[in-house]
Design a protein around this motif. Structure first.
Motif, PDB file in Angstrom:
ATOM      1  N   GLN A 111       0.858  -1.195   0.000  1.00 12.16           N
ATOM      2  CA  GLN A 111       0.000   0.000   0.000  1.00 12.16           C
ATOM      3  C   GLN A 111       0.889   1.238   0.000  1.00 12.16           C
ATOM      4  O   GLN A 111       1.912   1.268   0.700  1.00 12.16           O
ATOM      5  CB  GLN A 111      -0.889   0.024   1.254  1.00 12.16           C
ATOM      6  N   LEU A 112       0.466   2.241  -0.746  1.00 12.17           N
ATOM      7  CA  LEU A 112       1.264   3.466  -0.859  1.00 12.17           C
ATOM      8  C   LEU A 112       1.478   4.139   0.497  1.00 12.17           C
ATOM      9  O   LEU A 112       2.573   4.612   0.812  1.00 12.17           O
ATOM     10  CB  LEU A 112       0.561   4.427  -1.821  1.00 12.17           C
ATOM     11  N   GLU A 113       0.445   4.130   1.361  1.00 16.11           N
ATOM     12  CA  GLU A 113       0.564   4.783   2.678  1.00 16.11           C
ATOM     13  C   GLU A 113       1.691   4.161   3.487  1.00 16.11           C
ATOM     14  O   GLU A 113       2.308   4.812   4.332  1.00 16.11           O
ATOM     15  CB  GLU A 113      -0.720   4.654   3.529  1.00 16.11           C
ATOM     16  N   ALA A 114       1.957   2.876   3.251  1.00 18.32           N
ATOM     17  CA  ALA A 114       3.002   2.189   4.025  1.00 18.32           C
ATOM     18  C   ALA A 114       4.371   2.774   3.718  1.00 18.32           C
ATOM     19  O   ALA A 114       5.324   2.565   4.460  1.00 18.32           O
ATOM     20  CB  ALA A 114       2.983   0.697   3.724  1.00 18.32           C
ATOM     21  N   LEU A 115       4.471   3.527   2.629  1.00 20.52           N
ATOM     22  CA  LEU A 115       5.765   4.092   2.246  1.00 20.52           C
ATOM     23  C   LEU A 115       5.905   5.540   2.704  1.00 20.52           C
ATOM     24  O   LEU A 115       6.894   6.196   2.408  1.00 20.52           O
ATOM     25  CB  LEU A 115       5.933   4.025   0.725  1.00 20.52           C
ATOM     26  N   GLU A 116       4.893   6.033   3.420  1.00 19.00           N
ATOM     27  CA  GLU A 116       4.940   7.422   3.901  1.00 19.00           C
ATOM     28  C   GLU A 116       5.143   7.421   5.409  1.00 19.00           C
ATOM     29  O   GLU A 116       4.871   6.428   6.076  1.00 19.00           O
ATOM     30  CB  GLU A 116       3.611   8.137   3.583  1.00 19.00           C
ATOM     31  N   LYS A 117       5.540   8.585   5.954  1.00 24.74           N
ATOM     32  CA  LYS A 117       5.807   8.650   7.405  1.00 24.74           C
ATOM     33  C   LYS A 117       4.533   8.743   8.249  1.00 24.74           C
ATOM     34  O   LYS A 117       4.598   8.562   9.461  1.00 24.74           O
ATOM     35  CB  LYS A 117       6.715   9.842   7.708  1.00 24.74           C
ATOM     36  N   GLY A 118       3.421   9.060   7.631  1.00 30.67           N
ATOM     37  CA  GLY A 118       2.142   9.048   8.342  1.00 30.67           C
ATOM     38  C   GLY A 118       2.126   9.912   9.595  1.00 30.67           C
ATOM     39  O   GLY A 118       1.575   9.510  10.618  1.00 30.67           O
ATOM     40  N   GLY A 119       2.733  11.088   9.541  1.00 29.33           N
ATOM     41  CA  GLY A 119       2.667  12.010  10.682  1.00 29.33           C
ATOM     42  C   GLY A 119       3.787  11.826  11.697  1.00 29.33           C
ATOM     43  O   GLY A 119       3.972  12.652  12.583  1.00 29.33           O
ATOM     44  N   TYR A 120       4.546  10.746  11.602  1.00 31.37           N
ATOM     45  CA  TYR A 120       5.678  10.547  12.531  1.00 31.37           C
ATOM     46  C   TYR A 120       6.883  11.359  12.045  1.00 31.37           C
ATOM     47  O   TYR A 120       7.029  11.602  10.840  1.00 31.37           O
ATOM     48  CB  TYR A 120       6.058   9.071  12.608  1.00 31.37           C
ATOM     49  N   ALA A 121       7.757  11.702  12.988  1.00 33.19           N
ATOM     50  CA  ALA A 121       8.929  12.500  12.609  1.00 33.19           C
ATOM     51  C   ALA A 121       9.899  11.676  11.757  1.00 33.19           C
ATOM     52  O   ALA A 121      10.612  12.218  10.907  1.00 33.19           O
ATOM     53  CB  ALA A 121       9.630  13.000  13.863  1.00 33.19           C
ATOM     54  N   HIS A 122       9.950  10.389  12.003  1.00 31.21           N
ATOM     55  CA  HIS A 122      10.876   9.511  11.270  1.00 31.21           C
ATOM     56  C   HIS A 122      10.200   8.179  10.966  1.00 31.21           C
ATOM     57  O   HIS A 122       9.328   7.738  11.708  1.00 31.21           O
ATOM     58  CB  HIS A 122      12.135   9.237  12.102  1.00 31.21           C
ATOM     59  N   PHE A 123      10.695   7.520   9.921  1.00 34.37           N
ATOM     60  CA  PHE A 123      10.205   6.173   9.613  1.00 34.37           C
ATOM     61  C   PHE A 123      10.471   5.224  10.783  1.00 34.37           C
ATOM     62  O   PHE A 123       9.662   4.369  11.104  1.00 34.37           O
ATOM     63  CB  PHE A 123      10.871   5.632   8.345  1.00 34.37           C
ATOM     64  N   MET A 124      11.635   5.393  11.429  1.00 32.72           N
ATOM     65  CA  MET A 124      11.970   4.451  12.504  1.00 32.72           C
ATOM     66  C   MET A 124      10.919   4.505  13.609  1.00 32.72           C
ATOM     67  O   MET A 124      10.461   3.470  14.099  1.00 32.72           O
ATOM     68  CB  MET A 124      13.359   4.740  13.075  1.00 32.72           C
ATOM     69  N   LEU A 125      10.511   5.718  13.983  1.00 31.75           N
ATOM     70  CA  LEU A 125       9.519   5.844  15.058  1.00 31.75           C
ATOM     71  C   LEU A 125       8.184   5.250  14.603  1.00 31.75           C
ATOM     72  O   LEU A 125       7.521   4.529  15.347  1.00 31.75           O
ATOM     73  CB  LEU A 125       9.358   7.318  15.445  1.00 31.75           C
ATOM     74  N   LYS A 126       7.826   5.542  13.371  1.00 26.94           N
ATOM     75  CA  LYS A 126       6.575   4.984  12.847  1.00 26.94           C
ATOM     76  C   LYS A 126       6.619   3.450  12.906  1.00 26.94           C
ATOM     77  O   LYS A 126       5.683   2.788  13.318  1.00 26.94           O
ATOM     78  CB  LYS A 126       6.384   5.448  11.399  1.00 26.94           C
ATOM     79  N   GLU A 127       7.762   2.913  12.518  1.00 26.03           N
ATOM     80  CA  GLU A 127       7.875   1.457  12.448  1.00 26.03           C
ATOM     81  C   GLU A 127       7.886   0.825  13.847  1.00 26.03           C
ATOM     82  O   GLU A 127       7.352  -0.263  14.047  1.00 26.03           O
ATOM     83  CB  GLU A 127       9.103   1.085  11.597  1.00 26.03           C
ATOM     84  N   ILE A 128       8.469   1.542  14.818  1.00 26.13           N
ATOM     85  CA  ILE A 128       8.413   1.044  16.204  1.00 26.13           C
ATOM     86  C   ILE A 128       6.942   0.980  16.633  1.00 26.13           C
ATOM     87  O   ILE A 128       6.492   0.007  17.235  1.00 26.13           O
ATOM     88  CB  ILE A 128       9.228   1.967  17.153  1.00 26.13           C
ATOM     89  N   TYR A 129       6.211   2.028  16.281  1.00 25.54           N
ATOM     90  CA  TYR A 129       4.798   2.087  16.690  1.00 25.54           C
ATOM     91  C   TYR A 129       3.905   1.128  15.910  1.00 25.54           C
ATOM     92  O   TYR A 129       2.787   0.840  16.311  1.00 25.54           O
ATOM     93  CB  TYR A 129       4.276   3.534  16.602  1.00 25.54           C
ATOM     94  N   GLU A 130       4.399   0.662  14.787  1.00 18.67           N
ATOM     95  CA  GLU A 130       3.584  -0.280  13.999  1.00 18.67           C
ATOM     96  C   GLU A 130       3.631  -1.701  14.562  1.00 18.67           C
ATOM     97  O   GLU A 130       2.924  -2.580  14.085  1.00 18.67           O
ATOM     98  CB  GLU A 130       4.086  -0.313  12.553  1.00 18.67           C
ATOM     99  N   GLN A 131       4.485  -1.931  15.551  1.00 18.43           N
ATOM    100  CA  GLN A 131       4.723  -3.319  15.973  1.00 18.43           C
ATOM    101  C   GLN A 131       3.494  -4.078  16.486  1.00 18.43           C
ATOM    102  O   GLN A 131       3.359  -5.260  16.158  1.00 18.43           O
ATOM    103  CB  GLN A 131       5.895  -3.395  16.946  1.00 18.43           C
ATOM    104  N   PRO A 132       2.586  -3.432  17.222  1.00 16.35           N
ATOM    105  CA  PRO A 132       1.405  -4.228  17.595  1.00 16.35           C
ATOM    106  C   PRO A 132       0.703  -4.787  16.355  1.00 16.35           C
ATOM    107  O   PRO A 132       0.303  -5.946  16.317  1.00 16.35           O
ATOM    108  CB  PRO A 132       0.521  -3.211  18.337  1.00 16.35           C
ATOM    109  N   ARG A 133       0.620  -3.929  15.314  1.00 19.84           N
ATOM    110  CA  ARG A 133      -0.049  -4.382  14.090  1.00 19.84           C
ATOM    111  C   ARG A 133       0.789  -5.403  13.326  1.00 19.84           C
ATOM    112  O   ARG A 133       0.284  -6.418  12.871  1.00 19.84           O
ATOM    113  CB  ARG A 133      -0.353  -3.181  13.189  1.00 19.84           C
TER     114      ARG A 133
END
Ligand code: F6R
Length: 612
Positions: free
Chosen positions: A242-264
């Motif tokens: 999905q295209l959204e998966a390649l965006e930062k989605g409001g997080y300052a960095h991809f790393m932070l976004k990815e840390i927060y994605e872990q429950p999902r």
């Protein structure tokens, strides 16, 4: 490693190339360049720095044309500078390359003796001269010249070449380095190192195979030639990213976004596999090889970096639940060691990117000796996923931050499912315990949510230790690989020297480092070695070290001795890595941000290490 992008069609190439390069920048970011074919002939622009520097570099100088190639570099031969940046040019040709040409030195000598001059220190420049030389002396077309040139080349490559004389054409070739071709509805053709720059244009892709040559032709569409130089019908697959998966989605960095994605991402990795209602585990991707796993006398796990750490958790899991001896190997050592591999061995290859050159080579070696190879990969259709006999995808979604986070927890989730499944089939795990672990595993995503709520506290601790010069990470049993992973995260993004150790091993050497300056991160959750770890904490405190402990909610003992504690919910020892690693990821992230480091693109690193 380097990112490659290409386009030929009816639209302007420059914006497509630039947005593609931005998506690929996580692969390498020391220099960037493009070549565009248009009314002004072949225009090449390149410079040291990031893709944004390239944009600034060409500012006001229109790159007009409807075909072109772009490159973002991770230096191997020659420092990052304007000259070593790709594309490299020879006469009418411009070429970009990802990989390493091992025999570039003799080829270069030969080309120099034939009158070619070299401006860069790269191995790549030999390729473009070699192809130009063949075109000139043999009178062959571009694709045939590329094919003939590559017969002289030893090494790994993904290359794309354009020719001023043929502005509607890109020619690409690959060996041990990935290339994906996108086919647009209106006949536009795209090309890239992975699917991330392609997905916004089309979902129809063709993954190139090793040894193939692709001709992307505005007039005649896509043609692919196999290793025997025969035309083959390209196999078109549908992209699922999905295209959204390649965006930062409001997080300052991809790393932070990815840390927060872990429950999902943990939940997605278990979906349809962990079956609470039926009380079982079904791994469709390895179903046909399940019995071989059950019968295995030994399991070898190969991987690199964070994936190797996940493999270490796998060792504990398979030994505890399936009672199968496990050896965890750095793929890079394994492949050159002439290891003993038996036909009834199971080799589990772990890789987020699915492109890591050392892991791929380890797979080839083990496969050649008759072992069964099971993959745990994140990137669908990646080389490792295609080289293994069977496997399970981690479903973590694209991981863009160079430091691996959600891929680790997804890999550990998969290894847990595999070990429990094999243990149940073998009867080496008690039925009630198996059911209890299924329940606990199912509860992990919600517990990770809870751990993420410690971020403010973790940030406070990060602020205290942000200027540390060294750090020690300690854990025992299942938490030892977590200590290694915590140390790796800190060093790779904040450039603080950090070591992970088994807690009890500290007294055999690293204890000498401890003084009042040294932060020591200890995973001290309730479980089999809790009391022992408490003693190790006492040893650190007795030497005035600063202890930051990850403890189980409600713990009072460690709270009384440590300088700081971060609580995680209670769970079985075997599942602790999935929780305990999260505050360590957050800590590294915040320390790096506070030190002004580039979190998503740390110096010298690159995602997807396609050179050995
Ligand atoms: C660390 C990191 C690397 C990778 C390693 C293997 O944060 O990202 O250590 O884990 O390069 O990569 P994959 O998993 O793609 O094979």
């Amino acid at each position: 490693m380097c990112g490659i992008v290409g386009y030929v069609g009816s639209k302007q190439a420059w914006p497509i190339l630039i947005s593609g390069l931005k998506r690929l920048e996580y692969r390498g970011y020391d220099s960037a360049g493009v070549a565009v074919l248009g009314p002004d002939g072949l225009k090449v622009r390149k410079c040291k720095g990031r893709v944004s520097d390239l944009q600034a570099h060409v500012n006001g100088d229109p790159m007009t044309g409807t075909a072109g190639i772009g490159h973002t570099r991770w230096a191997t031969h020659g420092e990052p500078n304007d000259v070593n940046a790709h594309p490299h040019v020879s006469g009418d040709l411009a070429l970009i390359h990802n990989g390493i040409i091992e025999n570039y030195a003799p080829l270069k000598e030969e080309l120099i003796s034939r009158g070619y001059t070299f401006s860069s220190e790269t191995d790549t420049e030999v390729l473009v001269h070699l192809i130009a030389d063949i075109q000139r002396t043999e009178g062959t077309d571009l694709a045939e010249s590329v094919r003939m040139a590559l017969q002289n080349v030893v090494g790994a490559y993904a290359i794309v070449v354009v020719d001023r004389k043929n502005p509607g054409l890109l020619v690409a070739a690959r060996k041990s380095s990935p290339l994906v071709i996108g086919i647009g509805d209106d006949g536009d053709l795209f090309l890239a190192s992975d699917a991330t720059p392609i997905v916004e244009h089309t979902r129809n892709v063709v993954y190139m195979e090793d040894g193939e040559i692709a001709i992307l032709d505005r007039e005649h569409g896509l043609r692919v030639r196999n290793t025997r130089n025969q035309e083959k019908r390209p196999s078109i697959q549908a992209l699922e990213i999905q295209l959204e998966a390649l965006e930062k989605g409001g997080y300052a960095h991809f790393m932070l976004k990815e840390i927060y994605e872990q429950p999902r991402s943990i939940r997605d990795s278990m979906r349809g596999r962990l079956n609470l209602a039926q009380g079982n585990i079904v791994l469709g991707g390895i179903k046909d090889y399940e019995q071989r796993m059950v019968n295995a006398k030994r399991i070898l796990i190969v991987g690199c970096g964070t994936s190797w750490h996940a493999g270490m958790v796998g060792e504990y899991l398979f030994e505890e639940f399936a009672r199968i001896p496990v050896e965890v190997e750095y793929a890079s050592e394994f492949r050159y060691r002439n290891p003993v591999i038996n036909e009834d061995d199971i080799v589990i290859a772990i890789s987020q990117s699915g492109e890591t050159a050392d892991t791929l080579a380890a797979i080839e070696l083990a496969k050649g000796r008759g072992a069964t190879i099971i993959g745990i990969c994140n990137v669908v259709g990646s080389s490792i996923a295609r080289q293994t006999h069977a496997g399970s995808y981690t479903h973590a979604g694209p991981e863009i931050g160079v430091a691996s986070t959600k891929a680790f927890t997804a890999q550990v989730t998969l290894l847990t499912l595999m070990a429990l499944m094999v243990g149940q089939r073998k009867g080496t795990i008690d039925g009630a315990r198996f059911q209890q672990l299924l329940q606990e595993l199912d509860a992990i995503p919600a517990k990770v949510e809870k751990v993420l709520k410690t971020e403010a506290q973790v940030k406070y601790i990060a602020d205290i230790y942000r200027d540390a010069r060294n750090a020690l990470y300690l854990g025992r049993g299942y938490s030892f690989p977590v200590a290694l992973e915590g140390a790796l995260k800190l060093k790779e993004i904040s450039y603080i020297h950090a070591e992970g150790y088994p807690a009890a091993e500290m007294k055999h050497g690293p204890i000498a480092l401890i003084d009042e300056e040294m932060p020591v991160f200890v995973i001290a959750t309730h479980g089999a070695s809790y009391e022992k770890v408490v003693s190790n904490i006492q040893e650190v405190k007795a030497r005035k070290g600063k202890v930051i402990a990850i403890v189980t909610e409600g713990d009072t003992t460690v709270k009384g001795i440590a300088d700081h504690v971060i609580e995680v919910p209670a769970t079985s020892d075997a599942l602790v890595p999935l929780l305990a690693v999260v505050p360590l990821q957050l800590l590294s992230y915040h320390v790096a941000v506070m030190r002004g480091c580039n979190v998503d693109q740390p110096r010298n690193l690159a995602k997807s290490v396609t050179v050995e």
